[in-house]
Scaffold this active site. Structure first.
Site, mmCIF file in Angstrom:
data_model
loop_
_atom_site.group_PDB
_atom_site.id
_atom_site.type_symbol
_atom_site.label_atom_id
_atom_site.label_comp_id
_atom_site.label_asym_id
_atom_site.label_seq_id
_atom_site.Cartn_x
_atom_site.Cartn_y
_atom_site.Cartn_z
ATOM 1 C CG ASP A 77 0.379 -2.165 6.222
ATOM 2 O OD1 ASP A 77 -0.591 -2.369 6.998
ATOM 3 O OD2 ASP A 77 0.284 -1.527 5.161
ATOM 4 C CD GLN A 100 -6.996 -4.564 4.341
ATOM 5 O OE1 GLN A 100 -7.928 -5.251 4.771
ATOM 6 N NE2 GLN A 100 -7.168 -3.321 3.920
ATOM 7 C CG HIS A 104 -1.904 0.958 1.415
ATOM 8 N ND1 HIS A 104 -1.663 2.258 1.746
ATOM 9 C CD2 HIS A 104 -3.248 0.833 1.270
ATOM 10 C CE1 HIS A 104 -2.821 2.916 1.802
ATOM 11 N NE2 HIS A 104 -3.799 2.069 1.519
ATOM 12 C CB CYS A 118 -3.677 3.245 -1.537
ATOM 13 S SG CYS A 118 -4.876 4.518 -1.222
ATOM 14 C CE LYS A 143 -7.391 0.018 6.307
ATOM 15 N NZ LYS A 143 -8.151 0.400 5.111
HETATM 16 C C1 LIG Z 1 -2.480 -2.793 3.693
HETATM 17 C C2 LIG Z 1 -2.876 -1.420 4.114
HETATM 18 N N1 LIG Z 1 -1.966 -0.604 4.653
HETATM 19 C C3 LIG Z 1 -2.274 0.626 5.065
HETATM 20 C C4 LIG Z 1 -3.531 1.138 4.948
HETATM 21 C C5 LIG Z 1 -3.802 2.539 5.412
HETATM 22 O O1 LIG Z 1 -4.628 2.556 6.509
HETATM 23 P P1 LIG Z 1 -5.191 3.929 7.093
HETATM 24 O O2 LIG Z 1 -5.844 4.630 5.934
HETATM 25 O O3 LIG Z 1 -6.165 3.506 8.113
HETATM 26 O O4 LIG Z 1 -4.063 4.695 7.638
HETATM 27 C C6 LIG Z 1 -4.518 0.333 4.382
HETATM 28 C C7 LIG Z 1 -5.904 0.810 4.210
HETATM 29 O O5 LIG Z 1 -6.279 1.548 3.349
HETATM 30 C C8 LIG Z 1 -4.180 -0.972 3.959
HETATM 31 O O6 LIG Z 1 -5.095 -1.762 3.395
#
Ligand SMILES: Cc1ncc(COP(=O)(O)O)c(C=O)c1O
Lengths: 116, 416
Positions: free
Chosen positions: B207, B210, B121, B373, B233
């Site tokens: 990270d 998910q 991401h 993203c 999430k």
């Molecule tokens: C794998 C992953 N990393 C990071 C994020 C970013 O999360 P947040 O927007 O809650 O900071 C997301 C969600 O969009 C994600 O799916």
């Protein structure tokens, strides 16, 4: 939103392609979906002799580019000053949901760069 | 069971475009159970005060409720101590925090290299690029050196031999997602950490945005150094995220944000930081959000992550089987269900993902379309966008049936 006319222009887009040695070339990207569109124009005197678009896009981007280029081809460059959001949305037959207006107006965003 | 769960989520009874809502955009954010919504309103109605600052009753109550969530969070992810938990605004901020602290620490040197994966991401790529960029351009990064990228194979699985070949004594951090938000791939974090530690002195950041919502994780057994995830999430409110960091590492990191609550002593010529983790949380926290997040953790504990995981596996399996039968539809990521989480990204020949999402929306079905993203991943896949359905504990087989019916309707409209 997906009226016959939009779908027809999506399936059989008019003026798809690239003009070699164009007078003007502009590109835009939609950061949200990755769609990208390039317009090339052949201008002689103050007349838009030819205009083509290329790139990847959803049905709305494609239909909008197709309808818009069709409308512009053969007209005076002055027309570029008269084309605005409302006009393009009307061309597409209205009823575009808010989330998709960015798609519908992407080709216009490219056109607007020309005026600059 | 699911019927009872669904009753806890008032929004699920909403109608969209005159159809029953079918919510399949859980990887973007999940819906919230009543318990979470009520915990937040109860806080504002009955206990609102700033924390750790007052001796009055409300402040004491608010502080106690807030501190309780540190304990719940630590327990939820198997952390050794509550001092390893830092609350921020989300995964993105958590990773940025980690990167900022890391950049100014003894773990980093200017010649260092950073490894990420092709499936990351943007929020697990850009913070690392910001360390590596020469910062010559105010419109973007233009001179990023020493970022190495682990390849994925055609099934969307990380090439670990490639990782091994990238590891050197210069590698300072390896940043990987636990579960990909597009491919759904579950990365073998334990194995990766072992390989990294055997072949370099690098730290590993995971990270887990998910992963934490969908399966029981234990940061100690994973062996990584940092782990980041988002409250929203996993049934909690937006604006809350967690950075977990191993205590031995955290103690060696400098703070990145300065202000109230992060100090022991302040003079005009010097200052002494508070102990971890407070040293990393300057300013008033998102108190109500964190308390709401605590209620989400309670809800998940009560339901049981093993049940959630089992239910989701069945759904994903059913979804992949059903979608595979649709001509012109391509699914991305591993088809082996044991290697994937509950997101299914796909494309449909002749229908742009945005158009598909619009048609589905007209039938009350919410999916996501775009590059989610993960632009570099989509470039690698050679497509500009995908459609993505993602599941959570309240989804049912009939949601997938609605999805399939909706896709067939889109095919009819687009005559493909
Ligand atoms: C794998 C992953 N990393 C990071 C994020 C970013 O999360 P947040 O927007 O809650 O900071 C997301 C969600 O969009 C994600 O799916």
């Amino acid at each position: 939103m997906y009226k016959e006319e939009i779908l027809e222009h999506f399936k059989n887009p008019r003026n798809k392609g690239v003009i070699e040695k164009p007078s003007v070339r502009v590109s835009v990207k939609n950061a949200l979906c990755g769609d990208a569109i390039t317009l090339t124009l052949a201008i002689r005197g103050d007349k838009i002799e030819d205009i083509k678009f290329s790139g990847i896009g959803c049905a709305l981007v494609t239909a909008s580019a197709s309808l818009l280029t069709e409308h512009l081809k053969g007209k005076s460059v002055k027309i570029l000053n008269d084309i605005n959001d409302t006009f393009v949305l009307k061309l597409l037959g209205g009823e575009i949901t808010p989330a998709r207006i960015g798609c519908a107006l992407l080709p216009l965003k490219a056109l607007k760069q020309i005026k600059k | 069971m699911i019927g009872a769960i669904r009753k806890d989520f008032p929004i699920l009874s909403r109608r969209i475009n005159n159809k029953k809502l079918v919510y399949l955009d859980n990887a973007a954010t999940t819906q919230k159970p009543k318990a979470v919504i009520e915990a937040i309103s109860n806080f504002y109605l009955n206990h609102n005060a700033n924390i750790r600052r007052g001796v009055h009753t409300l402040s004491e109550e608010a502080t106690a409720k807030f501190e309780e969530v540190y304990k719940k969070t630590a327990k939820f992810i198997g952390a050794k101590s509550v001092d390893e938990i830092i609350f921020g605004s989300g995964t993105t901020e958590a990773i940025n925090m980690a990167a900022k602290c890391f950049e100014n620490s003894c773990f980093w040197d200017k010649e260092g290299e950073i490894i990420v994966t092709e499936m990351e991401h943007h929020s697990n790529i850009l913070p690392w690029m910001s360390i590596l960029d020469r910062k010559e351009n105010i419109f973007g990064f233009s001179n990023v050196k020493n970022l190495k990228v682990i390849r994925i194979n055609k099934d969307g699985i990380l090439d670990l031999d490639h990782l091994k070949s990238l590891l050197t004594s210069k590698t300072k951090i390896v940043a990987i997602s636990h579960i990909s938000n597009v491919l759904g791939t579950i990365n073998p974090v334990k194995e990766i950490v072992k390989m990294v530690k055997e072949n370099s002195s690098a730290l590993v950041l995971v990270d887990g945005a998910q992963a934490v919502p969908h399966q029981k994780i234990n940061v100690q057994s994973l062996g990584c150094d940092f782990y980041a995830f988002s409250s929203h999430k996993m049934l909690g409110p937006t604006g809350v995220g967690v950075l977990w960091c191993k205590k031995e590492i955290l103690e060696k990191l400098p703070p990145f944000l300065f202000g109230g609550g992060m100090i022991e002593e302040v003079y005009f010529d010097k200052a002494v930081w508070a102990d971890i983790p407070h040293k990393f949380t300057a300013g008033t926290s998102n108190i109500s959000g964190v308390i709401g997040f605590g209620a989400a953790l309670d809800y998940l504990e009560k339901t049981g992550l093993s049940l959630i995981e089992k239910q989701e596996k069945e759904l994903v399996s059913y979804c992949i089987d059903s979608l595979s039968n649709i001509p012109g539809l391509t699914i991305y990521g591993p088809l082996d269900i044991s290697k994937r989480g509950s997101v299914v990204a796909f494309t449909l020949f002749g229908v742009h993902p945005h158009d598909l999402a619009s048609v589905l929306d007209s039938y009350g079905i919410a999916i996501r379309s775009g590059h989610h993203c993960a632009m570099p991943l989509h470039n690698k896949l050679g497509i500009s966008a995908t459609a993505r359905a993602s599941f959570y504990l309240y989804n049912t087989k009939s949601d997938i049936e609605a999805l399939v019916a909706g896709i067939k309707k889109a095919k009819k409209i687009f005559k493909v």
